[in-house]
Design an enzyme around this catalytic site. Structure first.
Site, PDB file in Angstrom:
ATOM      1  CG  HIS A   2      -0.581   0.370   2.665  1.00 12.72           C
ATOM      2  ND1 HIS A   2      -0.045  -0.646   3.504  1.00 12.72           N
ATOM      3  CD2 HIS A   2      -0.186   1.206   3.059  1.00 12.72           C
ATOM      4  CE1 HIS A   2       0.218  -0.058   4.574  1.00 12.72           C
ATOM      5  NE2 HIS A   2       0.176   1.316   4.309  1.00 12.72           N
TER       6      HIS A   2
ATOM      7  CG  ASP B 260       0.173  -4.211   2.839  1.00 17.47           C
ATOM      8  OD1 ASP B 260       0.148  -3.310   1.763  1.00 17.47           O
ATOM      9  OD2 ASP B 260       0.073  -3.713   3.917  1.00 17.47           O
TER      10      ASP B 260
ATOM     11  CB  SER C 101       3.448   2.030   5.755  1.00 13.89           C
ATOM     12  OG  SER C 101       2.056   2.546   6.428  1.00 13.89           O
TER      13      SER C 101
END
Length: 415
Positions: free
Chosen positions: A106, A137, A216
């Site tokens: 992402h 992911d 992230s």
């Protein structure tokens, strides 16, 4: 058992260093950070058309993973005006001497331009996606023109050997604040949360080490300086901030996928699907199950998509024959092992096949079926135990990559 830093990392410092008192835990944290800081990578992405389909998908993914932000704060949520560039930031880390960098899917999904920076330097380098694994992911990127000696890979640990209470150190660039470190513990190893574009519930590491937008794709490290996870999601108590509950993808998942990602040549790793919509029976009330004469557990097939592996194997969905179960009051569920997908007053088709086991393993809740399929390869076969009209049968399904008609269908109640 006391762990020491692995792979040429310095030994734990003394408890008193140049007039600064340090506990053994503090000294260990400092040593971990110093040993691994140059393996950290800061990632910046640009999507030229902020209103385009790819930008909207990135926005959807980032909000799904708890990293939605007010306009102008990065991590893919700058939210510029229509037609302007949308920018975002994330983190990553080197995994080998060839310069391969692991991050979250992402972070780079839909990006038209990717640049990286290394710790302690403002020099930027262009990077390209080697391959992506959206359903996990994860993504692998590689930078161009890195100077000799700049690549310092982080050693990968073993997430199957963790214990709740062990130290966890998160590294990254939260809120675009370069080189930030937070420390906590492993809070749980029994957690499953929806991961990836299909939203399949997968095992994750829960930690209270602060993880925020920009973390992230960054590493979660243990006291031996080994990567134990990839920071991916948070539970929020408000506008995208950490509330002390963060999740990391276990490093053993990374180790399993890494060879496939390295061979990806810019592509997307495909995972198989059955091509069905189903209801998780464990999410119904006992009264509802009794009323419809349904078992306590299993995946009740609502629809079999045309040309899907399930259709080829002869699985049957339910039919609207007037004998369905009304799910008034919003008590029904629809797939993915959650209570999502069925609106109030929906009618559940109760006469479809019920999948009770896969390869001999019971399907006690919807996530069991989804995780089992996700763990297979395109081209594999699975043996489903199916109840149909009170009779039990075995059905062999030959798996392939199958695209659902629309993303929301696959997201909410499909496999």
């Amino acid at each position: 058992m006391v762990q020491t830093l692995a792979q040429n990392a310095p030994a734990t410092s003394a408890t008193y260093d140049n007039g600064r008192a340090r506990t053994q835990s503090e000294a260990n944290t400092v040593d971990v950070v110093k040993a691994r800081q140059n393996g950290l990578v800061y990632i910046s992405v640009t999507e030229k058309a902020s209103g385009g389909a790819q930008a909207q998908l990135r926005d959807q993914l980032e909000r799904q993973f708890g990293f939605g932000l007010p306009d102008g704060l990065g991590d893919g949520q700058d939210g510029g005006a229509q037609g302007q560039q949308a920018t975002g930031t994330g983190s990553g880390f080197f995994v080998n001497a060839q310069g391969d960098i692991i991050t979250n899917n992402h972070v780079v999904e839909g990006a038209s331009d990717i640049t990286i920076r290394l710790h302690g330097s403002k020099q930027t380098y262009k990077a390209k996606v080697v391959a992506r694994a959206p359903d996990y992911d994860l993504a692998l990127i590689r930078a161009e023109g890195l100077p000799s000696g700049a690549i310092q890979p982080m050693p990968l640990g073993n997430s199957d050997q963790l214990d709740v209470g062990l130290k966890a150190v998160a590294m990254g660039a939260p809120f675009n604040l370069d080189f930030s470190v937070s420390e906590g513990i492993i809070s749980s190893l029994e957690r499953t949360v929806p991961v990836g574009t299909k939203g399949v519930s997968q095992k994750v590491i829960q930690t209270d080490a602060a993880i925020n937008p920009g973390n992230s794709g960054g590493p979660l490290l243990d006291s031996a300086g080994q990567v134990i996870g990839v920071n991916t999601q948070i539970l929020t108590g408000g506008a995208g901030q950490s509330a002390g509950v963060g999740f990391a993808i276990p490093v053993n998942t990374v180790k399993t996928l890494l060879p496939k990602l390295q061979a990806g040549k810019g592509g997307v790793l495909q995972t198989p699907s059955l091509g069905i919509q189903f209801t998780d029976l464990s999410g119904l009330t006992s009264e509802q199950r009794a009323q419809a004469k349904l078992p306590a557990t299993g995946a009740l097939v609502q629809e079999v998509l045309p040309n899907s592996p399930a259709a080829a194997a002869g699985l049957r969905g339910g039919t609207s024959d007037g004998t369905g179960l009304a799910l008034g009051g919003g008590t029904g569920t629809a797939g993915r092992g959650t209570s999502r997908g069925q609106a109030q007053n929906d009618v559940l088709k109760t006469n479809g096949d019920i999948i009770t086991a896969i390869d001999g393993q019971p399907v006690t809740e919807g996530g069991d079926l989804q995780r089992a399929i996700l763990g297979k390869q395109v081209g594999d076969s699975v043996r489903l135990t199916v109840q149909r009209a009170g009779q039990t049968r075995e059905v062999t399904v030959n798996l392939k990559a199958f695209a659902f008609p629309n993303a929301s269908t696959a997201q909410d109640d499909g496999q």
